[in-house]
Design an enzyme around this catalytic site. Structure first.
Site, PDB file in Angstrom:
ATOM      1  N   ARG A  86       0.816  -1.208   0.000  1.00  0.00           N
ATOM      2  CA  ARG A  86       0.000   0.000   0.000  1.00  0.00           C
ATOM      3  C   ARG A  86       0.855   1.265   0.000  1.00  0.00           C
ATOM      4  O   ARG A  86       0.345   2.370  -0.223  1.00  0.00           O
ATOM      5  CB  ARG A  86      -0.920   0.008   1.225  1.00  0.00           C
ATOM      6  CG  ARG A  86      -2.115  -0.904   1.135  1.00  0.00           C
ATOM      7  CD  ARG A  86      -3.200  -0.376   0.200  1.00  0.00           C
ATOM      8  NE  ARG A  86      -3.717   0.911   0.613  1.00  0.00           N
ATOM      9  CZ  ARG A  86      -4.700   1.088   1.494  1.00  0.00           C
ATOM     10  NH1 ARG A  86      -5.274   0.033   2.047  1.00  0.00           N
ATOM     11  NH2 ARG A  86      -5.115   2.290   1.814  1.00  0.00           N
ATOM     12  N   LYS A  87       2.151   1.128   0.287  1.00  0.00           N
ATOM     13  CA  LYS A  87       3.034   2.285   0.312  1.00  0.00           C
ATOM     14  C   LYS A  87       3.547   2.577  -1.102  1.00  0.00           C
ATOM     15  O   LYS A  87       3.450   1.756  -2.001  1.00  0.00           O
ATOM     16  CB  LYS A  87       4.201   2.037   1.270  1.00  0.00           C
ATOM     17  CG  LYS A  87       3.776   1.614   2.671  1.00  0.00           C
ATOM     18  CD  LYS A  87       2.850   2.632   3.323  1.00  0.00           C
ATOM     19  CE  LYS A  87       2.540   2.315   4.775  1.00  0.00           C
ATOM     20  NZ  LYS A  87       1.638   1.180   4.959  1.00  0.00           N
TER      21      LYS A  87
END
Length: 412
Positions: A220-221
């Site tokens: 998700r980063k």
């Protein structure tokens, strides 16, 4: 379906992983060293230590600055639960303070008020009694430490939420007055920058400004290695502690042992953990790091498109960038105002029905069973109920943004 997030990985990352696999060295090794060096250079940090996740990075950082069983760490509830869990992994208890409504980051005013009004010096030690703020959760390790509901305040743990840098100038000044080390939860902040001189100059998050900064490379980063983390610090002693903790307290690394010309027998000098990053992950990380500036530029362009397309939606508040911050736009949070036509969950469902994924804003640890008491944090709770993350990922097209914006406008 337009997803809310998607990692930006391609043939170059696949080739790097393949090369690492075929090299025969797939555990922590030369590619981890290369990734650490490149990440430290990118952040302007003296030291960088790669680990298995940001959660393990936080655990090690807190241990290294002196957090011990029975202690208290001041942090925010409005964060992924790993922030609070890392405190518990030390045998300590998080004391939550509220956030700023605009940035979702630790409120310096709330931090100062907590340290001044909810803590007291006893025999020269700053202590907090949880009985003054909603009580102590039943799962708290403090119950087993013989100190009852009170503990020594040992550190401050701000979170650069969704990649947006905190107001570190004020947080560091407040923590410094009380002699408290600051560990930065910079999980999503790779590539962000902050100012500690009123906006005159900026330095990358991770220089670091506190004792250490901890990053995540979860998918998700922006920068991902599949999973993984990194600690940066200017303190050689802290870096040495990180390297012991991450590999079982081993005095000699695998790389040194295997390259030695004489028989080398390691010892185990402290209680450690298996918190290592693999060379496969690090190989991907080196490639991703080389693309970081392009990824951030692309996200800022998408943010500008969102602002243009949604600026006329009066019942929606768009994210703002404070003067002290240069944001990497890890996510795109919007807040539903009180006059919004529907609530958060109905808003998300209507988008989903039209092919647009979204996610609720950041969670609150104090609302989850392991940390639940009578504590109230109004800004954190309002953000949880009203904030929605819209799609934001590299590879997202202008047409995708317009589709999302059209469906958002259609809810009203």
């Amino acid at each position: 379906m337009i997803p809310v997030a998607r990692p930006w990985l391609g043939e170059e990352e696949a080739a790097a992983a393949r090369e690492a696999i075929l090299s025969g060295w797939v555990t922590q090794g030369p590619r981890v060293v290369a990734f650490e060096g490149a990440f430290a250079e990118r952040c302007g940090a003296t030291h960088a230590c790669a680990v298995s996740s940001c959660t393990t990075a936080l655990h090690m950082a807190l241990l290294a600055v002196g957090v011990r069983p029975g202690d208290v760490v001041v942090t925010v509830s409005h964060s992924f639960i790993a922030t609070a869990n890392a405190v518990r992994h030390c045998g300590a208890e998080p004391a939550f303070v509220d956030v700023e409504p605009e940035t979702f980051n630790m409120s310096p005013e709330a931090l100062e008020r907590f340290l001044e009004e909810d803590c007291a010096l006893r025999d020269g030690v700053l202590r907090h009694d949880f009985a003054t703020r909603g009580g102590l959760p039943s799962e708290s390790p403090l119950w087993a430490c013989g100190g009852g509901r009170a503990g020594r305040v040992a550190a401050v743990l701000p979170v650069h939420q969704l990649g947006m840098p905190c107001d570190m100038t004020r947080i560091l000044a407040i923590a410094g007055r009380f002699g408290l080390p600051v560990v930065e939860d910079a999980a999503g902040a790779a590539g962000s920058a902050l100012s500690v001189d009123g906006g005159a100059s900026f330095a990358p998050v991770g220089r670091p400004h506190g004792a250490a900064a901890c990053f995540s490379f979860h998918p998700r980063k922006i920068l991902t290695t599949g999973d993984g983390g990194m600690l940066t610090t200017a303190d050689a002693a802290l870096d040495a502690a990180f390297r012991l903790y991450r590999q079982h307290g081993m005095s000699v690394s695998d790389a040194v042992r295997h390259s030695a010309r004489r028989v080398t027998i390691e010892s185990y000098v402290t209680t450690g953990y298996n918190y290592r990053m693999t060379d496969i992950q690090a190989a991907v990380g080196v490639v991703q790091l080389g693309r970081l500036d392009d990824m951030i530029e692309g996200r800022r362009r998408l943010r500008a498109l969102y602002e243009q397309a949604l600026s006329g939606v009066g019942w929606l508040r768009l994210p703002c960038e404070p003067r002290h911050a240069r944001w990497n736009v890890m996510s795109y949070p919007v807040r539903l105002m009180p006059d919004a036509p529907v609530g958060r969950d109905e808003f998300m469902q209507r988008l989903l029905d039209r092919g647009v994924a979204s996610r609720p804003g950041v969670m609150n640890a104090h609302a989850e069973p392991p940390y639940r008491t009578g504590l109230r944090l109004p800004h954190s709770e309002d953000a949880r109920e009203r904030v929605v993350l819209l799609p934001m990922f590299n590879g997202m097209s202008e047409a995708d943004v317009e589709t999302v914006a059209r469906e958002v406008r259609g809810v009203g």
